[in-house]
Design a protein around this motif. Structure first.
Motif, PDB file in Angstrom:
ATOM      1  N   TYR A   1      36.335 -26.430 -78.526  1.00 30.56           N
ATOM      2  CA  TYR A   1      36.852 -26.673 -77.179  1.00 30.56           C
ATOM      3  C   TYR A   1      36.320 -27.997 -76.631  1.00 30.56           C
ATOM      4  O   TYR A   1      37.076 -28.825 -76.102  1.00 30.56           O
ATOM      5  CB  TYR A   1      36.452 -25.518 -76.277  1.00 30.56           C
ATOM      6  CG  TYR A   1      36.630 -25.752 -74.799  1.00 30.56           C
ATOM      7  CD1 TYR A   1      37.824 -25.424 -74.162  1.00 30.56           C
ATOM      8  CD2 TYR A   1      35.602 -26.281 -74.019  1.00 30.56           C
ATOM      9  CE1 TYR A   1      37.988 -25.635 -72.790  1.00 30.56           C
ATOM     10  CE2 TYR A   1      35.749 -26.488 -72.659  1.00 30.56           C
ATOM     11  CZ  TYR A   1      36.941 -26.161 -72.047  1.00 30.56           C
ATOM     12  OH  TYR A   1      37.106 -26.382 -70.692  1.00 30.56           O
ATOM     13  N   LEU A   2      35.009 -28.207 -76.765  1.00 24.97           N
ATOM     14  CA  LEU A   2      34.401 -29.424 -76.212  1.00 24.97           C
ATOM     15  C   LEU A   2      34.951 -30.672 -76.877  1.00 24.97           C
ATOM     16  O   LEU A   2      35.234 -31.675 -76.206  1.00 24.97           O
ATOM     17  CB  LEU A   2      32.884 -29.358 -76.372  1.00 24.97           C
ATOM     18  CG  LEU A   2      32.167 -28.233 -75.617  1.00 24.97           C
ATOM     19  CD1 LEU A   2      30.680 -28.225 -75.946  1.00 24.97           C
ATOM     20  CD2 LEU A   2      32.381 -28.364 -74.116  1.00 24.97           C
ATOM     21  N   GLY A   3      35.099 -30.642 -78.204  1.00 21.76           N
ATOM     22  CA  GLY A   3      35.651 -31.798 -78.889  1.00 21.76           C
ATOM     23  C   GLY A   3      37.087 -32.080 -78.492  1.00 21.76           C
ATOM     24  O   GLY A   3      37.523 -33.236 -78.477  1.00 21.76           O
ATOM     25  N   ALA A   4      37.832 -31.021 -78.142  1.00 23.78           N
ATOM     26  CA  ALA A   4      39.231 -31.198 -77.770  1.00 23.78           C
ATOM     27  C   ALA A   4      39.406 -31.749 -76.360  1.00 23.78           C
ATOM     28  O   ALA A   4      40.349 -32.507 -76.102  1.00 23.78           O
ATOM     29  CB  ALA A   4      39.977 -29.868 -77.906  1.00 23.78           C
ATOM     30  N   VAL A   5      38.512 -31.392 -75.426  1.00 25.65           N
ATOM     31  CA  VAL A   5      38.681 -31.827 -74.036  1.00 25.65           C
ATOM     32  C   VAL A   5      37.833 -33.040 -73.682  1.00 25.65           C
ATOM     33  O   VAL A   5      38.027 -33.645 -72.626  1.00 25.65           O
ATOM     34  CB  VAL A   5      38.350 -30.687 -73.038  1.00 25.65           C
ATOM     35  CG1 VAL A   5      39.247 -29.491 -73.278  1.00 25.65           C
ATOM     36  CG2 VAL A   5      36.877 -30.288 -73.121  1.00 25.65           C
ATOM     37  N   ALA A   6      36.884 -33.420 -74.536  1.00 28.31           N
ATOM     38  CA  ALA A   6      35.963 -34.513 -74.201  1.00 28.31           C
ATOM     39  C   ALA A   6      36.700 -35.841 -74.040  1.00 28.31           C
ATOM     40  O   ALA A   6      37.700 -36.113 -74.718  1.00 28.31           O
ATOM     41  CB  ALA A   6      34.897 -34.645 -75.288  1.00 28.31           C
ATOM     42  N   ALA A   7      36.161 -36.669 -73.148  1.00 28.80           N
ATOM     43  CA  ALA A   7      36.715 -38.011 -72.929  1.00 28.80           C
ATOM     44  C   ALA A   7      36.182 -38.956 -73.996  1.00 28.80           C
ATOM     45  O   ALA A   7      35.528 -39.962 -73.714  1.00 28.80           O
ATOM     46  CB  ALA A   7      36.336 -38.499 -71.532  1.00 28.80           C
ATOM     47  N   ALA A   8      36.441 -38.595 -75.248  1.00 30.16           N
ATOM     48  CA  ALA A   8      36.030 -39.393 -76.403  1.00 30.16           C
ATOM     49  C   ALA A   8      37.092 -39.227 -77.473  1.00 30.16           C
ATOM     50  O   ALA A   8      37.510 -38.103 -77.753  1.00 30.16           O
ATOM     51  CB  ALA A   8      34.671 -38.923 -76.932  1.00 30.16           C
ATOM     52  N   PRO A   9      37.581 -40.323 -78.055  1.00 29.40           N
ATOM     53  CA  PRO A   9      38.604 -40.189 -79.090  1.00 29.40           C
ATOM     54  C   PRO A   9      38.044 -39.484 -80.315  1.00 29.40           C
ATOM     55  O   PRO A   9      36.835 -39.563 -80.573  1.00 29.40           O
ATOM     56  CB  PRO A   9      38.962 -41.657 -79.409  1.00 29.40           C
ATOM     57  CG  PRO A   9      37.765 -42.459 -78.965  1.00 29.40           C
ATOM     58  CD  PRO A   9      37.187 -41.718 -77.803  1.00 29.40           C
ATOM     59  N   PRO A  10      38.873 -38.740 -81.088  1.00 25.67           N
ATOM     60  CA  PRO A  10      40.332 -38.643 -80.937  1.00 25.67           C
ATOM     61  C   PRO A  10      40.778 -37.572 -79.965  1.00 25.67           C
ATOM     62  O   PRO A  10      41.940 -37.555 -79.559  1.00 25.67           O
ATOM     63  CB  PRO A  10      40.764 -38.293 -82.371  1.00 25.67           C
ATOM     64  CG  PRO A  10      39.638 -37.508 -82.928  1.00 25.67           C
ATOM     65  CD  PRO A  10      38.391 -38.105 -82.339  1.00 25.67           C
TER      66      PRO A  10
END
Length: 388
Positions: A276-285
């Motif tokens: 979840y965190l990797g999907a919503v974070a303001a960091a690509p991708p």
């Protein structure tokens, strides 16, 4: 040797049905692998649990990796993890897309999710304190750790607290030695040393990455550190992940806490919160690819640690000094979780008397009435929506 596909299918069914957190997962595993399939006897299974509780990381997932490895080698360990983790990881990435579409995480149903997190973490602190801080010395270590982190809420301070807890346990606690491991290790000592070296390189690289300004590298390195340094169960990962996401400016606290609340309602390991965190974070991708990368980053240390420890567990378990250090570390992580209960959990979720009432009622449902966590999450999300 067993087929990795068989391992995958067995663990996939568990990944679809294993609600209730790490302790419940270990119960499901015992029923499946000791009673039903007889892949292990009772003593060997207990010893695997002892090994994975000794290591940092998600204990139930590591037990699964160890069982898969014993039955089908390295591919078996990978198949066990993939089957157990895939369902909840997909669900959490779906939640991330839902939060993105819905926008404001202060909406009613997300308000309900956030107050459930207060109850869940409070219950975890209570239960862990009873089990891991049974005497005045360990209770004092836990309180000291919480005080330090409330005053200096920093990722490096968290690492220092863990180290000091281990040092205090080694010097001050008396723990009896236990019998050696009784399950066969398919990994040679030489290979185990190699995996330990890879783990050291990975952790060292993640620490060096704190000097980088690249958002993606910061996020993934933070996931590696979280998977490498968390003792005491899934809930203890909360403060480390909050530091590397909210603390790094990659999302706001409301979005973080809402996702953690949703993670209580899905089966499988709590560490899939990382997807979840990797999907919503303001960091690509971002999106599904960002969620997948974050998921792999947080679980990679678990593979290396389990494969490094299996050949040496019998000798290590017999050392009272190692057991004493672990007892001190476990006391410190109770304090880490206690500090996290205040910041970010309470500070993000409690905005007034209604939120306090919702959190207390959720705690009663979980702790007094023993309601399943997924039911409490769904019910209080609905109540939050009606109240909001």
């Amino acid at each position: 040797m067993m087929s990795p596909l068989t391992i995958f299918l067995v663990f996939l069914r568990l990944g679809l049905t294993s609600f209730g957190g790490p302790v419940a997962h270990l119960g499901y595993f015992r029923t499946e692998f000791v009673e039903r399939r007889r892949w292990l006897d009772e003593a060997a299974y207990a010893d695997l649990i002892a090994l994975c509780q000794f290591l940092p990381g998600p204990a139930s997932s590591q037990v699964g990796i160890a069982i898969g490895t014993i039955r089908a080698g390295f591919l078996g360990g990978l198949a066990a993890w993939l089957g157990f983790t895939l369902p909840s990881a997909l669900l959490m990435i779906g939640v991330a897309y839902g939060v993105t579409v819905l926008g404001d995480p202060a909406s009613g149903w997300l308000r309900g999710l956030k107050v459930v997190v207060v109850a869940v973490v409070a219950q975890a602190v209570w239960q862990m304190a009873q089990r891991l801080c049974p005497d005045r010395l360990r209770a004092t270590l836990a309180i000291a750790a919480a005080i330090i982190l409330l005053i200096w809420p920093d990722a490096l301070v968290q690492l220092l607290v863990i180290g000091l807890g281990g040092l205090a346990g080694w010097r001050l606690l008396k723990v009896a030695s236990t019998n050696g491991a009784i399950f066969p290790s398919p990994i040679t000592p030489r290979a185990g040393i190699g995996f330990a070296a890879l783990f050291a390189v990975l952790l060292g690289g993640s620490l060096l990455a704190t000097l980088s300004n690249d958002a993606t590298l910061t996020l993934l390195a933070g996931m590696v550190r979280s998977g490498s340094l968390v003792f005491g169960g899934g809930h203890v990962v909360l403060p480390l992940l909050e530091t590397v996401t909210v603390g790094a400016g990659l999302m706001n606290a409301d979005t973080f806490i809402a996702g953690y609340g949703a993670a209580q309602a899905v089966p499988g390991p709590l560490f899939t919160f990382s997807a979840y965190l990797g999907a919503v974070a303001a960091a690509p991708p971002g999106g599904w690819l960002g969620g997948t990368l974050a998921l792999v980053a947080i679980f990679l240390p678990s593979f290396l640690l389990v494969w490094a420890a299996l050949p040496f567990w019998a000798a290590l378990r017999a050392q009272p000094a190692a057991q004493a250090a672990l007892a001190g570390i476990n006391a410190a992580v109770v304090g880490i979780l206690l500090a996290a209960l205040y910041q970010p959990v309470i500070t993000s979720a409690i905005r007034g008397p209604v939120d306090v009432a919702l959190a207390l009622s959720a705690f009663a449902a979980l702790h007094v009435w023993r309601a399943p966590p997924w039911a409490v999450v769904v019910g209080w999300a609905v109540i939050g929506g009606l109240a909001g």
